[in-house]
Design a protein around this motif. Sequence first.
Motif, short mmCIF file in Angstrom:
data_model
loop_
_atom_site.label_atom_id
_atom_site.label_comp_id
_atom_site.label_asym_id
_atom_site.label_seq_id
_atom_site.Cartn_x
_atom_site.Cartn_y
_atom_site.Cartn_z
N PRO A 127 3.53 -7.99 -8.73
CA PRO A 127 4.26 -7.64 -9.95
C PRO A 127 4.91 -6.26 -9.80
O PRO A 127 4.26 -5.33 -9.30
CB PRO A 127 3.18 -7.60 -11.04
N GLU A 128 6.16 -6.13 -10.24
CA GLU A 128 6.90 -4.87 -10.12
C GLU A 128 6.16 -3.71 -10.80
O GLU A 128 6.13 -2.60 -10.30
CB GLU A 128 8.29 -5.00 -10.77
N HIS A 129 5.54 -4.00 -11.96
CA HIS A 129 4.93 -2.90 -12.72
C HIS A 129 3.77 -2.24 -11.97
O HIS A 129 3.36 -1.12 -12.27
CB HIS A 129 4.46 -3.40 -14.11
N VAL A 137 0.85 -1.20 0.00
CA VAL A 137 0.00 0.00 0.00
C VAL A 137 0.88 1.24 0.00
O VAL A 137 0.69 2.18 -0.79
CB VAL A 137 -0.93 0.01 1.24
N VAL A 138 1.88 1.23 0.86
CA VAL A 138 2.75 2.40 1.01
C VAL A 138 3.55 2.63 -0.28
O VAL A 138 3.70 3.76 -0.75
CB VAL A 138 3.68 2.17 2.23
N ARG A 139 4.05 1.54 -0.85
CA ARG A 139 4.84 1.69 -2.07
C ARG A 139 3.98 2.20 -3.23
O ARG A 139 4.41 3.04 -4.02
CB ARG A 139 5.44 0.31 -2.43
N TYR A 140 2.75 1.73 -3.29
CA TYR A 140 1.83 2.19 -4.34
C TYR A 140 1.52 3.68 -4.16
O TYR A 140 1.50 4.44 -5.12
CB TYR A 140 0.55 1.35 -4.27
N MET A 141 1.29 4.06 -2.92
CA MET A 141 1.01 5.48 -2.66
C MET A 141 2.16 6.36 -3.13
O MET A 141 1.95 7.43 -3.71
CB MET A 141 0.79 5.71 -1.15
N MET A 142 3.38 5.91 -2.89
CA MET A 142 4.54 6.73 -3.26
C MET A 142 4.72 6.82 -4.77
O MET A 142 5.36 7.75 -5.27
CB MET A 142 5.80 6.16 -2.60
N ALA A 143 4.16 5.87 -5.49
CA ALA A 143 4.30 5.88 -6.96
C ALA A 143 3.30 6.82 -7.63
O ALA A 143 3.41 7.10 -8.82
CB ALA A 143 4.11 4.45 -7.49
N GLN A 193 -5.69 -8.62 -3.24
CA GLN A 193 -6.83 -7.75 -3.57
C GLN A 193 -6.40 -6.31 -3.85
O GLN A 193 -7.11 -5.55 -4.51
CB GLN A 193 -7.84 -7.75 -2.41
N LEU A 194 -5.21 -5.94 -3.37
CA LEU A 194 -4.73 -4.58 -3.64
C LEU A 194 -4.60 -4.32 -5.14
O LEU A 194 -4.78 -3.19 -5.60
CB LEU A 194 -3.35 -4.35 -3.00
N LEU A 195 -4.30 -5.38 -5.88
CA LEU A 195 -4.06 -5.21 -7.33
C LEU A 195 -5.28 -4.63 -8.03
O LEU A 195 -5.16 -3.88 -8.99
CB LEU A 195 -3.68 -6.56 -7.96
N THR A 196 -6.46 -4.97 -7.55
CA THR A 196 -7.67 -4.43 -8.18
C THR A 196 -8.29 -3.29 -7.36
O THR A 196 -9.01 -2.46 -7.91
CB THR A 196 -8.72 -5.55 -8.36
N SER A 197 -7.98 -3.25 -6.08
CA SER A 197 -8.62 -2.24 -5.23
C SER A 197 -7.92 -0.88 -5.30
O SER A 197 -8.59 0.16 -5.38
CB SER A 197 -8.64 -2.73 -3.78
N LEU A 198 -6.60 -0.87 -5.25
CA LEU A 198 -5.90 0.43 -5.20
C LEU A 198 -6.15 1.30 -6.44
O LEU A 198 -6.33 2.52 -6.31
CB LEU A 198 -4.39 0.21 -4.97
N PRO A 199 -6.17 0.71 -7.66
CA PRO A 199 -6.50 1.58 -8.81
C PRO A 199 -7.89 2.21 -8.70
O PRO A 199 -8.09 3.36 -9.10
CB PRO A 199 -6.42 0.63 -10.02
N GLN A 200 -8.84 1.48 -8.13
CA GLN A 200 -10.18 2.06 -7.93
C GLN A 200 -10.13 3.18 -6.89
O GLN A 200 -10.79 4.21 -7.04
CB GLN A 200 -11.16 0.97 -7.48
#
Length: 616
Positions: free
Chosen positions: A198-200, A12-18, A161-168
């Motif tokens: 996945p890294e991407h 979650v944190v890494r996604y937020m920073m991106a 579930q983050l893979l589909t939830s965070l983009p939403q």
Amino acid sequence: MNTVRLTMAQAVVRYMMAQKVEIDGELKPMFAGVWAIFGHGNVAGLGEALYHVQDELPTYRAHNEQGMAHAAIAYAKTLNRRQMMACTASAGPGSTNMVTAAAVAHVNRLPVLFLPGDTFATRMPDPVLQQVENFHDHTLTSNDCFKPVSRFFDRITRPEQLLTSLPQAMRVLTDPVECGPVTLAMPQDVQTMAYDYPEHFFAEKVHRLRRQSPDQQELAAAIELIRQSRKPLVVAGGGVHYSGALSELDTLVSTYHLPVGETQAGKGALPWDHEQNMGTIGVTGAASTNALTAEADLIIAVGTRLGDFASGSRAMINPDARLLCLNVASFDAVKHKGQPLVGDARLTLSQVQWALGDWQPDGAWIEKAAQLRAEWNKTVDIATTDRGTNLPTDAEVVGAVNRAAGEKDIVVCAAGGLPGELQKLWRTRFDRGYHMEYGYSCMGYELAGGLGTKMAKPDSEVFVMVGDGSYLMLNSEIATSVMLGHKIIAVVLDNRGFGCIHRLQQFCGGPGFNNLLDDCLTVEGGAPKTDFAAHAAALGARAEKVNNIEELEAALQRAKASNVSYVITLDTDPLLDTKEGGSWWDVAVPEVSERSEVEEARKRYESYKARQWQNM
Ligand SMILES: Cc1ncc(C[n+]2csc(CCOP(=O)(O)OP(=O)(O)O)c2C)c(N)n1
Ligand SMILES: [Mg+2]
């Protein structure tokens, strides 16, 4: 595929920073920081993840979860929803403390990412400390309270579930229509579970404001409506700010001499002394704008929710007037008897500008507006002048603070009698100089909101104007402002009680009861006098009490010179508010009562209800 093994919380944190946002060609982080109060529900999971990234994504420790979320809300509001913050709290009380703040964000359409800790997804140690244990539905936890006040809600019960939830989640936080609070409930065990992501998924993502063009048929119908109008009035709401449509609004209303009334959220859309700025509209609006509203044949509402305070509970608007609702959200565009014009304010206002051609309103209407505006400006001058009494009115205090405020300074407020006085009387030329949370009007927003505002605009002086009631409800973020070095100047107006509700009670025929401290159940001798200066000093602020407006003016200069948060308190009159301007507000009065005052108030109420009915 390249993968990286992370816990759910680390992901979650890494996604937020991106997540990045482009503002004026510059890339900035979408999340400026994370407010956190840890407990067993988030300290080991999210706490560990945040620890490792502090340099890039700062974690701010607050003193109250509702307060920290108010700061996050104010931050996003000040930056026109382009950058934001996240808030995490422990499972149970820490998280439900944020539910009220989520409602504030929801009603004001402001983005905040809520990350409440949640009970174990595996349920192995149930019932854990602070688990409410719903008897009939095992899928419910206390975090379900966020559902009605979140624009998007999810509970992450598996790390993938983050893979589909965070983009939403990001879609909702950045969408001009959907924008509002997002809640991702984080069961404490799942926060710590590892997964090969996945890294991407963590590649930099740049968000840009989506600008929706108006539908050409709706636009043509709108132009037709405007061209038929002789006495138009524009209402500028918060959407004007969020769309960055200030100069488009200015060009349109200047070209066509359109009078403008600003709502609480819209105030500052035009400089106060702009020729087309008639003052504010509605229940706590300017006499000038409200008189024009009662006569206008067309109201062009731009970016407003058309709440009761803006519309005078619908009783103020000329029943024969047409209403054109320009809004990015069709939800708002169909309100009242409005003809919808759905689109981004900036794009749509300039398209309206091109299409209007040589149309002009009536000359007499333009003249009338100018005259009413001049009269109202004189009224404001008088109301805000120091009369030299020892128990000043809120209006006199507003005048003193306004005189102390520089061109880029900001006033922050939310509840009590002050929002009405400020909406009528505060003058600013700075588009973000007026920060009023008047969607939820949440007592306790003020001081914490001031902190978030300062974090967003560190070069502005932030003046928080707060009543004794709101101060006592939530003041702990004064300590946070001192701790973080984000200075606020707070002016506490101590009228010894809930002055505005006392006045409302009297207007509804009630006796003074349970609002002013003198009208409450207390020990013999009355309620103790709160020493607000001593209280604020105990939290680390500099503080002083002053006795009149002259002393206040001097203290405000000391406050401006201070590099630490500064609290000034003074006693004010609980009974006097600015009578000029304003309009009726629909607050239901009892149909039967033993008090004749209530029966009289009911009669008056019914006459206004009849006027309101004409606008249904
Ligand atoms: C959280 C919350 N509780 C209750 C209210 C209802 N309410 C609105 S204003 C007010 C009194 C505010 O008192 P104070 O801050 O002293 O301001 P004053 O009315 O005296 O100007 C109350 C109880 C509210 N807006 N928010
Ligand atoms: Mg008060």
